[in-house]
Each structure stands twice: as C-alpha cells, then as structure tokens.
Write a protein that holds these residues in place. Structure first.
Motif, mmCIF file in Angstrom:
data_model
loop_
_atom_site.group_PDB
_atom_site.id
_atom_site.type_symbol
_atom_site.label_atom_id
_atom_site.label_comp_id
_atom_site.label_asym_id
_atom_site.label_seq_id
_atom_site.Cartn_x
_atom_site.Cartn_y
_atom_site.Cartn_z
ATOM 1 N N TRP A 236 0.911 -1.304 0.154
ATOM 2 C CA TRP A 236 -0.097 -0.242 -0.045
ATOM 3 C C TRP A 236 0.974 1.210 -0.055
ATOM 4 C CZ3 TRP A 236 -4.438 -0.486 4.124
ATOM 5 C CH2 TRP A 236 -5.167 -1.657 4.102
ATOM 6 N N ILE A 237 0.315 2.193 -0.658
ATOM 7 C CA ILE A 237 1.104 3.601 -0.498
ATOM 8 C C ILE A 237 0.158 4.531 -0.272
ATOM 9 C CG2 ILE A 237 2.761 3.128 -2.481
ATOM 10 C CD1 ILE A 237 1.022 4.876 -4.313
ATOM 11 N N PRO A 238 0.460 5.691 0.569
ATOM 12 C CA PRO A 238 -0.408 6.867 0.836
ATOM 13 C C PRO A 238 -1.215 7.104 -0.402
ATOM 14 C CG PRO A 238 1.735 7.187 1.763
ATOM 15 C CD PRO A 238 1.752 6.048 1.023
ATOM 16 N N ALA A 239 -2.313 7.651 -0.372
ATOM 17 C CA ALA A 239 -3.085 8.098 -1.509
ATOM 18 C C ALA A 239 -2.805 9.636 -1.743
ATOM 19 C CB ALA A 239 -4.809 8.065 -1.321
ATOM 20 N N GLY A 240 -2.625 9.955 -3.234
ATOM 21 C CA GLY A 240 -2.149 11.246 -3.749
ATOM 22 C C GLY A 240 -0.852 11.214 -4.342
ATOM 23 N N GLU A 241 -0.819 12.246 -5.121
ATOM 24 C CA GLU A 241 0.281 12.768 -6.177
ATOM 25 C C GLU A 241 1.734 12.596 -5.438
ATOM 26 O OE1 GLU A 241 1.335 13.475 -10.080
ATOM 27 O OE2 GLU A 241 -0.735 13.278 -9.380
ATOM 28 N N LYS A 242 1.633 13.010 -4.171
ATOM 29 C CA LYS A 242 3.105 12.981 -3.531
ATOM 30 C C LYS A 242 3.645 11.431 -3.433
ATOM 31 C CE LYS A 242 1.902 16.984 -0.390
ATOM 32 N NZ LYS A 242 1.903 17.381 1.020
ATOM 33 N N SER A 243 2.865 10.269 -3.414
ATOM 34 C CA SER A 243 3.384 9.042 -3.743
ATOM 35 C C SER A 243 4.090 8.674 -4.932
ATOM 36 C CB SER A 243 2.360 8.168 -3.258
ATOM 37 O OG SER A 243 2.001 8.169 -1.871
ATOM 38 N N LYS A 244 3.906 9.592 -5.691
ATOM 39 C CA LYS A 244 4.549 9.063 -7.212
ATOM 40 C C LYS A 244 6.086 10.030 -7.188
ATOM 41 C CE LYS A 244 3.186 10.607 -11.581
ATOM 42 N NZ LYS A 244 2.273 11.109 -12.396
ATOM 43 N N ARG A 263 12.350 -12.112 -13.036
ATOM 44 C CA ARG A 263 11.964 -11.200 -14.077
ATOM 45 C C ARG A 263 10.684 -11.722 -14.630
ATOM 46 N NH1 ARG A 263 16.703 -10.534 -18.379
ATOM 47 N NH2 ARG A 263 17.579 -9.368 -16.587
ATOM 48 N N ARG A 264 10.188 -12.708 -14.376
ATOM 49 C CA ARG A 264 8.710 -13.339 -14.758
ATOM 50 C C ARG A 264 7.480 -12.782 -13.861
ATOM 51 N NH1 ARG A 264 9.464 -19.506 -15.491
ATOM 52 N NH2 ARG A 264 10.115 -19.153 -13.221
ATOM 53 N N SER A 265 7.948 -12.508 -12.883
ATOM 54 C CA SER A 265 6.924 -12.159 -11.836
ATOM 55 C C SER A 265 6.135 -10.944 -12.069
ATOM 56 C CB SER A 265 7.585 -11.911 -10.313
ATOM 57 O OG SER A 265 8.292 -13.094 -10.083
ATOM 58 N N PRO A 266 4.940 -10.892 -12.077
ATOM 59 C CA PRO A 266 4.089 -9.738 -12.597
ATOM 60 C C PRO A 266 4.064 -8.696 -11.262
ATOM 61 C CG PRO A 266 2.745 -11.560 -12.369
ATOM 62 C CD PRO A 266 4.105 -12.303 -12.166
ATOM 63 N N ILE A 267 3.885 -7.448 -11.859
ATOM 64 C CA ILE A 267 3.123 -6.483 -10.812
ATOM 65 C C ILE A 267 1.986 -5.944 -11.249
ATOM 66 C CG2 ILE A 267 3.789 -4.179 -9.963
ATOM 67 C CD1 ILE A 267 6.815 -4.637 -10.459
ATOM 68 N N ILE A 268 0.990 -5.987 -10.220
ATOM 69 C CA ILE A 268 -0.353 -5.390 -10.764
ATOM 70 C C ILE A 268 -0.729 -4.121 -10.112
ATOM 71 C CG2 ILE A 268 -2.779 -6.206 -10.594
ATOM 72 C CD1 ILE A 268 -1.479 -9.022 -9.904
ATOM 73 N N ALA A 269 -1.040 -3.170 -10.825
ATOM 74 C CA ALA A 269 -1.657 -1.854 -10.137
ATOM 75 C C ALA A 269 -3.217 -1.774 -10.028
ATOM 76 C CB ALA A 269 -1.128 -0.702 -11.131
ATOM 77 N N LEU A 270 -3.501 -1.507 -8.819
ATOM 78 C CA LEU A 270 -4.884 -1.575 -8.429
ATOM 79 C C LEU A 270 -5.157 -0.209 -7.956
ATOM 80 C CD1 LEU A 270 -7.599 -2.663 -7.850
ATOM 81 C CD2 LEU A 270 -6.702 -3.488 -5.615
ATOM 82 N N GLY A 271 -5.681 0.765 -8.676
ATOM 83 C CA GLY A 271 -6.004 1.952 -8.083
ATOM 84 C C GLY A 271 -6.059 3.232 -9.306
ATOM 85 N N GLY A 272 -5.721 4.375 -9.155
ATOM 86 C CA GLY A 272 -5.810 5.430 -9.978
ATOM 87 C C GLY A 272 -4.467 5.668 -10.770
ATOM 88 N N GLY A 273 -4.514 6.923 -11.359
ATOM 89 C CA GLY A 273 -3.112 7.317 -12.205
ATOM 90 C C GLY A 273 -2.169 7.085 -11.415
ATOM 91 N N VAL A 274 -1.745 7.594 -10.261
ATOM 92 C CA VAL A 274 -0.787 7.724 -9.514
ATOM 93 C C VAL A 274 -0.092 6.204 -9.162
ATOM 94 C CG1 VAL A 274 0.086 8.125 -7.166
ATOM 95 C CG2 VAL A 274 -1.190 9.824 -8.083
ATOM 96 N N VAL A 275 -0.906 5.310 -8.787
ATOM 97 C CA VAL A 275 -0.661 3.836 -8.240
ATOM 98 C C VAL A 275 -0.101 3.328 -9.856
ATOM 99 C CG1 VAL A 275 -1.540 1.702 -7.955
ATOM 100 C CG2 VAL A 275 -2.152 3.597 -6.484
ATOM 101 N N GLY A 276 -0.843 3.443 -10.948
ATOM 102 C CA GLY A 276 -0.363 2.936 -12.204
ATOM 103 C C GLY A 276 0.846 3.496 -12.600
ATOM 104 N N ASP A 277 1.191 4.711 -12.478
ATOM 105 C CA ASP A 277 2.474 5.343 -12.932
ATOM 106 C C ASP A 277 3.679 4.867 -12.037
ATOM 107 O OD1 ASP A 277 1.296 6.617 -14.904
ATOM 108 O OD2 ASP A 277 1.707 8.858 -14.092
ATOM 109 N N LEU A 278 3.167 4.781 -10.798
ATOM 110 C CA LEU A 278 4.247 4.277 -9.929
ATOM 111 C C LEU A 278 4.465 2.869 -10.034
ATOM 112 C CD1 LEU A 278 6.172 4.655 -7.545
ATOM 113 C CD2 LEU A 278 4.299 4.224 -5.769
ATOM 114 N N ALA A 279 3.693 2.228 -9.873
ATOM 115 C CA ALA A 279 3.870 0.599 -10.284
ATOM 116 C C ALA A 279 4.305 0.423 -11.661
ATOM 117 C CB ALA A 279 2.597 -0.319 -10.169
#
Length: 525
Positions: A236-244, A263-279
């Motif tokens: 989990w990360i704190p919500a909001g742009e500051k987490s990017k 290298r085969r292990s997937p990362i899944i982004a569950l959230g809005g644009g900040v989560v998607g960009d960071l992940a």
C-alpha cells in the motif's frame, strides 16, 4: 437473462429488514440463477429455527454454522446468495464472499423498525439501535451499495441488473509482440486471477494499491489471484500525487528484492493514475522490466493513463520527468469501481474525457454535452460507451506513435499549463483533471487568436463549468507558472510548446508559443 460473468456469484448483505432475501429471489429469477438464503441453509443444517439456535446453543454456535454455510455457498457458480445481517463481522466470511460480487442493501433505522416490528422471531431485535450503528460503520467499508428506501424489491433488483447490463467488451492495443487486451466488464475485477493466469508463467506477484482503494477492492483481487494459484504480496502507498516519487519506488524495489521476485513475476496496479504510474515505473526498471498489469479504479485512469505504457514518477521541480515507456500486458476496466469514486475525482476524470472530444472526436464532445446529467449520475448505459470510445481513441494513437515522437503529443492538450499548476500549487492541491481543465481553457484562448472558432471555445468552457471544474487560473505567480511550463518535456530548446485545438474534434501538434502571449493569457484571471 442468463449471462456469463467473470464473477462466480452475487451476494447481498445488509442489516436485518433491508430485504436481502426478497430482493435476492427477484434477482435470481431475472438472472435465471439458483437462489440461496444463508439463514435458511443454517436452519436446515441445525434442524431448528435461528431463534432456537440462539436460545439453546448461543450466538457463537450460530456464527460457526454461518461460517460453514457461507464457505459452502461461496464455492458455487452463477448463484445469488442472501447473507445474514451479521455475516460480515467475520473476516473469514468476508474473505469467502470476496470471491463474488457483494452488494450491501441500505435503509434507515426507522424504516427497518417498521418493517420488522411484527417479527418476533429475530433474536437480536431487542438491541436493534446499538446494533444498527455498529453494523453501519462496518458496511461503509464495502464499495457497492443499493439504497432500498421507497423502492420495491423488483426496482432494487432492476437497479442492480442495470449496473451489470453492459456486454463484456475486449479492445486491443496492437503493437506487434507487445500487443495487449483491454477488457471492459462490470464485475470484471473479480476475474483478475483467470485473466492473469492465461498470460504469465510465474505465480509470484506484487499487488500495488493505495490506502483508499485497497480496503475496498484489495480483498476481492487478492482472493481471485490466490484462487488461481498465485502467491500474492501486497504493498500500500499513501493516496495522492506525493506518492509518485523515487522514494516510494525505492520502497517497492526493496519489497521485490527481499521477496526474491524474478523477471517473470508480474506487478499489478490496483488504483488510479498515481498507483498505475508508480507501479508501472517500478515494473519497467526492476531487472530491466517485468510483466505489468493495470486494474484502473478511477475514471481518469480507465480512459487515459492505464492505456499506452507511459509510466513515471515526479521530481520536485516538475511532473513526470523521470519515466519510461513500458506497456502493460493487460488492462481490466471495471466500471463498477466508479461507484465508490468521490465526486471530485469523478469530475476530474470527466475533464480527460472532454479532452478526447476536443482533440479527436467532436461527436464524443457532443455526447458529453447532451448526456451530462446521466454521466454525472454515473448511469452505466451512458458512461460505458464513452469509456470504450476513449480507450479506442487512445489505442489508435498509441498504435501509430507509441513513443510520442509526433502524433501522440496531442494527448497533452491542456497538460503543459496543467502540470505547471499542479507543481506550483503543490501536488495534491488540485486534482490532475482540475488542473488540465484550466489548461484546456487557456490553450483554447490562445488558439482563438490563430483561428480556433470562438463558438467552440465557449462550448469548451461552458461544458467544463457545467461539469463543475475550474476554468480560471488560481492565485499563482505567472512568472512561476512560466518557469514551470519551461520544464515541460515537449519543449525544444528555450521555447514553450503547447497543443492547440484547430476546431472541436481536431488539434495541431505542439507548437512553440512566444512568452509574451503566454504571459498575457496567464495574467488574465
């Protein structure tokens, strides 16, 4: 109306007297699915009524029977389940029910009291008021609610079916070996496990979300992944742009290394644009790139940032300055997630939808104008076609210009000033959509000077204001805004480049704007 959904069942929860069993029977009939009432199954298993179980065996024994019954029912497919009012108190029950699609039925206490006042068979009736207040707090932690006040069971069931009425649709972003699907489906979030298992070899994954989204959807996503055989690590990360930020990226890198992700292990982004960009940024750089999947839960992410592979973190001096291109291997868009979105964030997403209308599709723009009251009410039959159209437009641009060498740059309409406003005001002061709305209006004012029809500019400004978005520059220094705009990635040399519309539905590639014209526009408040 028998349909093949990604989720295995629909469960109805809520306080006593909200009509779970009655609504459930109507819903099951309309879906042509079997109906199960967990209380009835408990009575059958015990050979006595629930009131007798409480009186003779105690509440603890009843709760044990309830856990056993729900564990059995949650393994069924294409069924409707009505649960007891206190079933969600148990974490084990919540986990079992997260396999399907859970709706909480709501009603106020006076209405509930009137409905059950003649029902002496309810064992907890004597302490209804404190129980209601306790359960109300519990129910607020679940994303999908249906109001029952003043509505018949049939109307409630029809409202639920309306939310699920859209047909499953799969779009494609065609990029050769890096092509991937975009799945649009109500309730599709519960099918992430099967979706992923068909596309990756490793069963070791990292689920990245934020503190607002994970409590709502994390359990359902995690359960689906575990049922498909995945070992799930959650971050989990704190919500909001500051987490990017690079700091948060480093924390995720540490989690990956400590848990020996390969290298085969997937990362899944569950959230809005900040989560998607960071992940996505972490996925693109960890071991030079690992599989990445997007489950966007905000409107802005569903129609824009989850598609196209641009991932980045911010620098204190400028937004999105540290990033890469890393396409996801799949995107699941579940419009039901928009039901839990705040009004402010939903309006922010509508700003990006307007952007697509201005630069690429006048018909889309007109549809937003015409159907705005229904969009604001989040009516799926109006919203889903526009989400799909925006994804089609974005995919078409990405297919022609994946790495933003020319055509893709038009997607930055409103963003040059918008990013500057976000940076100077402080990340989080304005939502991304609010800042972009102001940026679009100011870009339109500049465009009018070179031929953009004044009538089109009025339509743009009026629509953004009708949505409830800001259209005036806040009290920020014009000099500071110009300096921030000079840091934009689209600039070449010392000039500031901006995307300007030619007419509704068509925009020009970024062009250099002289500083004096910009200063005049920025000073106009």
């Amino acid at each position: 109306m028998k349909k093949d959904f990604s989720f295995p069942f629909i469960a109805l929860a809520g306080f006593m007297g909200t009509g779970k069993s009655t609504v459930g029977k109507v819903l099951a009939e309309k879906l042509d699915w079997p109906f199960f009432d967990s209380d009835q199954k408990i009575e059958e298993a015990a050979g006595k009524s629930i009131s007798r179980i409480f009186a003779e065996d105690g509440e603890a024994h009843f709760r044990q029977l309830e856990r056993e019954v729900l564990a059995e029912l949650s393994r069924k497919r294409q069924v409707v389940i009505a649960t007891g009012g206190g079933s969600l108190l148990c974490e084990e029950n919540r986990k079992e029910l997260s396999r399907g699609l859970l709706f909480v039925l709501d009603a106020n206490l006076p209405s509930i009291s009137r409905r059950i006042e003649k029902d002496g068979a309810r064992p907890l009736l004597s302490r209804i008021e404190p129980l209601y207040q306790e359960r109300k707090k519990l129910y607020l932690g679940f994303p999908f609610h249906l109001e029952t006040e003043g509505r018949t069971p049939r109307e409630i069931a029809e409202t639920l079916l309306e939310l699920l009425s859209s047909e499953k649709k799969t779009l494609s972003v065609s990029l050769g070996e890096r092509s991937y699907p975009i799945l649009l489906e109500s309730g599709g979030i519960a099918g992430i496990g099967n979706f992923l298992s068909q596309r990756v070899l490793s069963r070791h994954c990292l689920l990245v979300s934020d503190e607002n989204v994970f409590p709502l959807y994390g359990s359902s996503v995690r359960q689906s992944l575990e049922d498909a055989g995945f070992s799930v690590h959650s971050a989990w990360i704190p919500a909001g742009e500051k987490s990017k930020s690079l700091e948060k990226a480093e924390e995720l890198f540490r989690r990956l290394i400590e848990n020996r992700f390969d290298r085969r292990s997937p990362i899944i982004a569950l959230g809005g644009g900040v989560v998607g960009d960071l992940a996505g940024f972490v996925a693109s750089t960890y071991q030079r790139g690992v599989p990445f999947f997007q489950i966007p839960t905000s409107l802005l992410a569903q129609i824009d940032s989850s598609v196209g592979g641009k991932v980045a973190v911010n620098h204190p001096l400028a937004k999105n300055m540290i990033g890469t291109f890393h396409q996801p291997q799949g995107v699941i868009i579940d419009p039901l997630c928009l039901l839990s979105l705040s009004e402010r964030e939903f309006k922010s997403g509508l700003a990006e939808l307007v952007k697509y209308g201005v630069i690429l599709d006048e018909e889309l723009f007109s549809s937003i104008e015409k159907n705005l009251p229904f969009l604001r009410a989040r009516k799926s039959e109006f919203l889903l076609p526009l989400i799909s159209r925006a994804c089609e437009l974005k995919a078409g641009i990405v297919e022609k210009d994946e790495r933003e060498n020319d055509l893709r740059a038009i997607l930055n309409f409103g963003h040059t000033l918008g990013h500057a406003i976000e940076a100077i005001a402080g990340y989080g002061t304005f939502t991304h959509g609010e800042a972009v709305a102001i940026g679009m209006v100011k870009a339109g004012e500049l465009a009018v000077l070179s031929g953009f029809p004044a009538q089109d500019q009025r339509r743009l400004k009026n629509l953004l204001e009708a949505i409830g978005l800001p259209t005036r520059i806040p009290e920020l220094s014009s000099k500071a805004l110009l300096e921030a705009m000079a840091m934009d990635k689209k600039n070449q040399g010392d000039s500031i480049s901006m995307v300007l519309p030619l007419r509704l539905g068509r925009a020009d590639l970024p062009r250099a704007i002289d500083h004096e014209s910009l200063r005049i526009i920025l000073d106009k408040r």
